[in-house]
Design a protein around this motif. Sequence first.
Motif, PDB file in Angstrom:
ATOM      1  N   ALA A 129      14.422  13.992 -10.580  1.00  0.00           N
ATOM      2  CA  ALA A 129      14.609  13.433  -9.236  1.00  0.00           C
ATOM      3  C   ALA A 129      13.322  12.780  -8.737  1.00  0.00           C
ATOM      4  O   ALA A 129      13.341  11.645  -8.237  1.00  0.00           O
ATOM      5  N   LYS A 130      12.195  13.464  -8.854  1.00  0.00           N
ATOM      6  CA  LYS A 130      10.916  12.927  -8.385  1.00  0.00           C
ATOM      7  C   LYS A 130      10.476  11.726  -9.211  1.00  0.00           C
ATOM      8  O   LYS A 130       9.956  10.746  -8.679  1.00  0.00           O
ATOM      9  N   LEU A 131      10.695  11.798 -10.517  1.00  0.00           N
ATOM     10  CA  LEU A 131      10.326  10.678 -11.378  1.00  0.00           C
ATOM     11  C   LEU A 131      11.175   9.447 -11.060  1.00  0.00           C
ATOM     12  O   LEU A 131      10.663   8.323 -11.066  1.00  0.00           O
ATOM     13  N   SER A 132      12.440   9.657 -10.747  1.00  0.00           N
ATOM     14  CA  SER A 132      13.310   8.539 -10.363  1.00  0.00           C
ATOM     15  C   SER A 132      12.803   7.860  -9.099  1.00  0.00           C
ATOM     16  O   SER A 132      12.816   6.632  -8.990  1.00  0.00           O
ATOM     17  N   ILE A 133      12.336   8.645  -8.149  1.00  0.00           N
ATOM     18  CA  ILE A 133      11.783   8.074  -6.917  1.00  0.00           C
ATOM     19  C   ILE A 133      10.497   7.306  -7.231  1.00  0.00           C
ATOM     20  O   ILE A 133      10.276   6.207  -6.709  1.00  0.00           O
ATOM     21  N   ALA A 134       9.661   7.856  -8.096  1.00  0.00           N
ATOM     22  CA  ALA A 134       8.417   7.174  -8.486  1.00  0.00           C
ATOM     23  C   ALA A 134       8.714   5.819  -9.116  1.00  0.00           C
ATOM     24  O   ALA A 134       8.049   4.818  -8.818  1.00  0.00           O
ATOM     25  N   ILE A 135       9.729   5.770  -9.972  1.00  0.00           N
ATOM     26  CA  ILE A 135      10.118   4.518 -10.613  1.00  0.00           C
ATOM     27  C   ILE A 135      10.597   3.515  -9.565  1.00  0.00           C
ATOM     28  O   ILE A 135      10.252   2.334  -9.618  1.00  0.00           O
ATOM     29  N   GLY A 136      11.365   3.986  -8.592  1.00  0.00           N
ATOM     30  CA  GLY A 136      11.829   3.112  -7.510  1.00  0.00           C
ATOM     31  C   GLY A 136      10.682   2.566  -6.684  1.00  0.00           C
ATOM     32  O   GLY A 136      10.670   1.386  -6.308  1.00  0.00           O
ATOM     33  N   GLU A 137       9.702   3.404  -6.396  1.00  0.00           N
ATOM     34  CA  GLU A 137       8.529   2.958  -5.628  1.00  0.00           C
ATOM     35  C   GLU A 137       7.716   1.947  -6.420  1.00  0.00           C
ATOM     36  O   GLU A 137       7.208   0.968  -5.867  1.00  0.00           O
ATOM     37  N   LEU A 169       0.834  -1.200   0.000  1.00  0.00           N
ATOM     38  CA  LEU A 169       0.000   0.000   0.000  1.00  0.00           C
ATOM     39  C   LEU A 169       0.872   1.255   0.000  1.00  0.00           C
ATOM     40  O   LEU A 169       0.642   2.195  -0.770  1.00  0.00           O
ATOM     41  N   ARG A 170       1.904   1.270   0.830  1.00  0.00           N
ATOM     42  CA  ARG A 170       2.791   2.423   0.904  1.00  0.00           C
ATOM     43  C   ARG A 170       3.504   2.660  -0.424  1.00  0.00           C
ATOM     44  O   ARG A 170       3.508   3.770  -0.955  1.00  0.00           O
ATOM     45  N   SER A 171       4.108   1.608  -0.980  1.00  0.00           N
ATOM     46  CA  SER A 171       4.883   1.799  -2.212  1.00  0.00           C
ATOM     47  C   SER A 171       3.996   2.121  -3.409  1.00  0.00           C
ATOM     48  O   SER A 171       4.366   2.940  -4.252  1.00  0.00           O
ATOM     49  N   SER A 172       2.817   1.523  -3.482  1.00  0.00           N
ATOM     50  CA  SER A 172       1.951   1.798  -4.638  1.00  0.00           C
ATOM     51  C   SER A 172       1.364   3.207  -4.587  1.00  0.00           C
ATOM     52  O   SER A 172       1.275   3.876  -5.621  1.00  0.00           O
ATOM     53  N   THR A 173       0.994   3.671  -3.406  1.00  0.00           N
ATOM     54  CA  THR A 173       0.470   5.037  -3.326  1.00  0.00           C
ATOM     55  C   THR A 173       1.590   6.063  -3.455  1.00  0.00           C
ATOM     56  O   THR A 173       1.381   7.143  -4.002  1.00  0.00           O
ATOM     57  N   SER A 174       2.793   5.722  -3.003  1.00  0.00           N
ATOM     58  CA  SER A 174       3.940   6.623  -3.170  1.00  0.00           C
ATOM     59  C   SER A 174       4.291   6.801  -4.637  1.00  0.00           C
ATOM     60  O   SER A 174       4.712   7.877  -5.054  1.00  0.00           O
ATOM     61  N   THR A 175       4.125   5.743  -5.422  1.00  0.00           N
ATOM     62  CA  THR A 175       4.398   5.837  -6.856  1.00  0.00           C
ATOM     63  C   THR A 175       3.558   6.953  -7.464  1.00  0.00           C
ATOM     64  O   THR A 175       4.075   7.818  -8.182  1.00  0.00           O
ATOM     65  N   ASP A 221       8.922  -0.082  -8.656  1.00  0.00           N
ATOM     66  CA  ASP A 221       9.708  -1.315  -8.628  1.00  0.00           C
ATOM     67  C   ASP A 221       9.527  -2.040  -7.297  1.00  0.00           C
ATOM     68  O   ASP A 221       9.429  -3.270  -7.252  1.00  0.00           O
ATOM     69  N   GLU A 222       9.449  -1.286  -6.212  1.00  0.00           N
ATOM     70  CA  GLU A 222       9.218  -1.912  -4.908  1.00  0.00           C
ATOM     71  C   GLU A 222       7.837  -2.576  -4.873  1.00  0.00           C
ATOM     72  O   GLU A 222       7.686  -3.680  -4.331  1.00  0.00           O
ATOM     73  N   SER A 223       6.852  -1.942  -5.469  1.00  0.00           N
ATOM     74  CA  SER A 223       5.521  -2.553  -5.539  1.00  0.00           C
ATOM     75  C   SER A 223       5.581  -3.871  -6.301  1.00  0.00           C
ATOM     76  O   SER A 223       4.978  -4.871  -5.890  1.00  0.00           O
ATOM     77  N   LEU A 224       6.328  -3.879  -7.409  1.00  0.00           N
ATOM     78  CA  LEU A 224       6.499  -5.121  -8.168  1.00  0.00           C
ATOM     79  C   LEU A 224       7.172  -6.195  -7.312  1.00  0.00           C
ATOM     80  O   LEU A 224       6.787  -7.366  -7.370  1.00  0.00           O
TER      81      LEU A 224
END
Length: 101
Positions: free
Chosen positions: A63-71, A39-45, A73-76
């Motif tokens: 920078a923000k888009l890179s973090i979104a991509i990381g989040e 829930l945290r990683s998917s909503t953070s994306t 990936d964490e959801s995956l």
Amino acid sequence: MLYEKGFKKPFKEIRSRLRISFVAIARECIGNHIRKQLLRSSTSTVAYYRAASVGQTKKCFIAKLSIAIGECDESLFWIEFLADENLLQPKGYEAVYKEAK
């Protein structure tokens, strides 16, 4: 605003489908932990993507888009973990997994 121009709907649909899938995750200690992480990683994306779309500089956007991509990936990762541990049936994650990939 980039978020409003075409990506808002797909991100909101992914978020909604994941929310529905949470109900199916086993309600045990590990299931609760994974549910919270997913829930945290998917909503953070979605939140970071939205923040990127209003970034005032190219550097801020990247920078923000890179973090979104990381989040994302964490959801995956958490979806794969659920699948590997048989904590969620394939019908509960296959469509959203394919779209997020």
